[in-house]
Design an enzyme around this catalytic site. Sequence first.
Site, PDB file in Angstrom:
ATOM      1  NE  ARG A 238      -5.149  -8.734  -5.214  1.00 45.55           N
ATOM      2  CZ  ARG A 238      -6.361  -8.487  -3.886  1.00 45.55           C
ATOM      3  NH1 ARG A 238      -7.379  -9.090  -5.077  1.00 45.55           N
ATOM      4  NH2 ARG A 238      -6.157  -8.313  -3.114  1.00 45.55           N
ATOM      5  CD  GLU A 267      -8.294  -4.722 -10.236  1.00 45.09           C
ATOM      6  OE1 GLU A 267      -8.631  -5.586  -9.825  1.00 45.09           O
ATOM      7  OE2 GLU A 267      -8.468  -3.761  -9.024  1.00 45.09           O
ATOM      8  CG  HIS A 285     -10.973  -5.107  -6.774  1.00 44.27           C
ATOM      9  ND1 HIS A 285      -9.608  -5.640  -7.101  1.00 44.27           N
ATOM     10  CD2 HIS A 285     -10.742  -5.808  -6.001  1.00 44.27           C
ATOM     11  CE1 HIS A 285      -9.335  -5.812  -6.087  1.00 44.27           C
ATOM     12  NE2 HIS A 285     -10.410  -6.849  -5.390  1.00 44.27           N
TER      13      HIS A 285
HETATM   14  C1  8YV Z   1     -10.085  -4.755  -0.883  1.00 42.35           C
HETATM   15  C2  8YV Z   1      -9.642  -7.036  -1.723  1.00 42.35           C
HETATM   16  O1  8YV Z   1      -9.473  -5.082   0.208  1.00 42.35           O
HETATM   17  O2  8YV Z   1      -9.046  -7.760   0.132  1.00 42.35           O
HETATM   18  C3  8YV Z   1      -8.733  -8.189  -1.043  1.00 42.35           C
HETATM   19  O3  8YV Z   1      -7.969  -8.800  -0.837  1.00 42.35           O
HETATM   20  O4  8YV Z   1      -8.469  -7.237  -2.932  1.00 42.35           O
HETATM   21  C4  8YV Z   1     -10.465  -6.510  -1.417  1.00 42.35           C
HETATM   22  O5  8YV Z   1     -11.115  -7.086  -0.923  1.00 42.35           O
HETATM   23  C5  8YV Z   1     -10.303  -4.128  -1.284  1.00 42.35           C
HETATM   24  O6  8YV Z   1     -10.239  -3.539  -2.592  1.00 42.35           O
HETATM   25  C6  8YV Z   1     -10.240  -3.079  -0.836  1.00 42.35           C
HETATM   26  O7  8YV Z   1      -8.561  -2.441  -0.579  1.00 42.35           O
END
Ligand code: 8YV
Length: 326
Positions: A238, A267, A285
């Site tokens: 993150r 983001e 991402h």
């Molecule tokens: C998101 C992600 O799912 O799973 C996570 O925590 O950050 C990504 O895989 C994707 O950005 C869609 O929401």
Amino acid sequence: MKKKVLVTREVFDETVAYLSQHFDVTSNQANVNYGRDEMIGRMQGKDAVVITTSDHIDDAVLSRCPGLKAVCSVGVGFNHIDVEACTRHGVMATHTPGVLTDSVADMAICLTLATVRRLTEGERMVRARQWDGTHLKQLLGHDLHHAQVGICGLGRIGQTIARRLRGFEVELLYTDIVRADGEVEQALGATYLPKDELLQRADIVILILPYTPQTHHYIAAAELAKMKPSAVLINIARGSIVDDAALAQALKARQIWAAGLDVYENEPTVNPALFELDNVVLSPHIASATEPTRQAMAMLAARNCVAALTTGSPPNLLNPEVTGRA
Ligand code: 8YV
């Protein structure tokens, strides 16, 4: 009366079809980016909402949606959901662990190789028609093979990255809030180090830990100062785990050698100081962005939703203390 479910972002047609077998579904296949108020307006009167990591669910949202029983997120990370607020409002919160582990681990290796081997710099040079042939000292990179690689966060994805790295014959270091079992360390060939020692020793530092108040700016100026000038930082977790401004300064000053980022503090806004730098790889991402994985994530979120509104005990429940008000 069929229960009502809102899907806030575009998902796969199969996901909508599956949910529609059970519920009166309001989807957003046009992928309109609802503002906060519009999203809340659309959530009102719904029994559940299927969201992504771009949707923020907090006390203010929940207070305006008294009928809501479940928030089902497509993704494993859940820092965009105030789980305690969900519990206070008796709302089940679910996520989709496991189904994306392999794809995210692949992306960690991809981003690491792209960064140490300066792939995107080279790609930019070729596209800009500035490549005038091979030179011995052109775009010299670092090796991943036999490097000292430090993984911060040895959870499901961290361990899968560790297994992927075995093929590169790296010396594997790791740190985490909780030390892994001896068998896990042995199986992975991973050596536990306290954070600071790992930062001092690692050639490559890979961040794959959850974002919490405790991991906010886990890597900031002080930590970057501990790293080797030849070190590479990879963030696939993150954005706010890293102080982007401090990172941009450290990269500009060559305090560390390079970084590969798949996530950013605010983001999709990216700190403009990063755009000025050649020694950073910027990906949007996409760590879990493969067709089969995103399909599996969306379907798992949908199944969590069906279970939440039928049995009241969905798998992947983040707040089991909430008894289902099916
Ligand atoms: C998101 C992600 O799912 O799973 C996570 O925590 O950050 C990504 O895989 C994707 O950005 C869609 O929401």
